[in-house]
Design a protein around this motif. Structure first.
Motif, short mmCIF file in Angstrom:
data_model
loop_
_atom_site.label_atom_id
_atom_site.label_comp_id
_atom_site.label_asym_id
_atom_site.label_seq_id
_atom_site.Cartn_x
_atom_site.Cartn_y
_atom_site.Cartn_z
N THR A 33 0.74 -1.27 0.21
CA THR A 33 -0.04 0.08 0.13
C THR A 33 0.94 1.23 -0.03
N SER A 34 2.13 1.15 0.23
CA SER A 34 3.33 2.07 0.21
C SER A 34 4.18 1.55 -0.82
N CYS A 35 4.22 2.17 -1.89
CA CYS A 35 5.08 1.49 -3.12
C CYS A 35 5.35 2.47 -4.07
N LYS A 36 6.36 2.04 -5.02
CA LYS A 36 6.76 2.96 -6.01
C LYS A 36 5.47 3.05 -7.19
N LYS A 37 5.45 4.15 -7.79
CA LYS A 37 4.33 4.36 -8.75
C LYS A 37 4.56 3.36 -9.83
N TRP A 38 5.66 3.19 -10.31
CA TRP A 38 6.18 2.35 -11.51
C TRP A 38 5.55 0.81 -11.44
N PHE A 52 -3.98 12.81 -6.98
CA PHE A 52 -4.13 13.30 -5.74
C PHE A 52 -2.81 13.79 -5.07
N ALA A 53 -1.64 13.36 -5.54
CA ALA A 53 -0.48 14.16 -5.05
C ALA A 53 -0.52 15.46 -5.38
N VAL A 101 -1.96 17.32 -1.92
CA VAL A 101 -1.17 18.57 -1.94
C VAL A 101 0.10 18.29 -0.77
N LYS A 102 0.90 17.23 -0.80
CA LYS A 102 1.98 17.07 -0.12
C LYS A 102 3.24 17.17 -1.01
N ALA A 103 4.38 17.68 -0.23
CA ALA A 103 5.63 17.67 -0.85
C ALA A 103 6.31 16.30 -0.72
N GLY A 104 7.25 16.00 -1.70
CA GLY A 104 7.90 14.89 -1.75
C GLY A 104 7.91 14.37 -3.28
N SER A 105 8.45 13.29 -3.43
CA SER A 105 8.44 12.53 -4.58
C SER A 105 7.18 11.99 -5.10
N PHE A 106 6.75 12.39 -6.37
CA PHE A 106 5.55 11.86 -6.95
C PHE A 106 5.82 10.25 -7.55
N ASP A 107 7.09 9.93 -7.53
CA ASP A 107 7.29 8.45 -7.76
C ASP A 107 6.58 7.49 -6.76
N LYS A 108 6.42 8.06 -5.32
CA LYS A 108 5.97 7.36 -4.41
C LYS A 108 4.54 7.29 -4.27
N VAL A 109 3.86 6.21 -4.10
CA VAL A 109 2.69 5.93 -3.62
C VAL A 109 2.19 5.99 -2.24
N THR A 110 1.85 6.70 -1.35
CA THR A 110 1.68 7.01 -0.09
C THR A 110 0.40 5.87 0.28
N HIS A 111 0.46 5.60 1.46
CA HIS A 111 -0.70 4.47 1.95
C HIS A 111 -2.18 5.31 2.06
#
Length: 239
Positions: free
Chosen positions: A103-108, A121-122, A127-137
């Motif tokens: 549930t927390s993984c890399k987008k690819w 969503f990001a 609207v959170k800072a950080g890498s968009f390559d990551k999918v948060t829980h």
């Protein structure tokens, strides 16, 4: 600061994406000076956002926020309430491979349509800072709720995010630029000054979705699934 809000904005033109006929787009404008003053002066008082814009005090309540954008006011208010069996199923449904993703993984690692939803969503919702390559829980649970058609109290969820944005001690990035401008424009006897149009490339339409799909659907198809293909390409360049 307002210029950075425009740069980081992503407007979703649902009419265009869903293919409704006779759609001429969804033009949007940003009032830079008004936005700067809003974020500089805004604070939360008794569940209402109060700010001073163009020399006038403006209050935004959840009811007003919900009414202007016609947001649902019933449903989940906490994503931890998403049924665990649906989250479990989503791990396979969202996966590009046959292996369930975390549930927390890399987008690819996810199918490109869910990668796009994560990006929306990001940038536009959480609207959170950080890498968009990551999918948060958190975003994974939101995607699960939408995929399975669960009712979501978007009024409370989005208004709570807006309150975090204006709370000085919060690390929430500033966003909702177009939406805030709509709210300010609805305030009586308030002149917002000069407007700037949101750049077309920042508006998500059928064309921009098609471009995203074309660029992302084959990423990783010929790569070792145990490693991020973008990282491998970068490694090859260094070598």
């Amino acid at each position: 600061m307002a210029s950075s809000l425009i740069a980081n904005a992503l407007q979703v033109n649902f009419d265009s994406i869903l293919g409704f006929p006779n759609n001429e787009g969804c033009p949007s404008v940003i009032y830079e000076q008004a936005l700067e003053q809003f974020f500089d002066t805004a604070s939360v008082r008794e569940n209402e956002i109060i700010s001073a814009v163009m020399g006038k005090f403006v209050g935004i309540s959840e009811d007003q926020f919900s009414g202007v954008f016609e947001l649902p006011m019933k449903g989940l208010t906490n994503m931890t309430e998403v049924p665990k069996d649906l989250v479990y199923d989503s791990r396979s449904i969202f996966s590009k491979s046959s292996e369930p993703v975390k549930t927390s993984c890399k987008k690819w690692k996810m199918k490109y349509e869910f990668g796009l939803l994560n990006d929306i969503f990001a940038k536009s919702v959480t609207v959170k800072a950080g890498s968009f390559d990551k999918v948060t829980h958190e975003r994974f649970l939101l995607m699960t709720s939408i995929h399975f058609g669960l009712k979501i109290n978007w009024s409370k969820i989005l208004f709570d995010i807006l309150k975090e944005m204006v709370t000085k001690s919060s690390k929430k990035a500033k966003g909702f630029a177009s939406q805030i401008c709509v709210l300010l424009k609805s305030a009586p006897n308030l002149s917002l000054g000069e407007a700037k149009t949101v750049p077309p490339q920042k508006i998500l339409t059928v064309k921009t979705v098609g471009t995203y799909v074309a660029k992302n659907k084959n990423i990783g198809s010929d790569e070792d699934e145990s490693e991020d293909p973008l990282a491998k390409k970068a490694s090859k360049k260094r070598d």
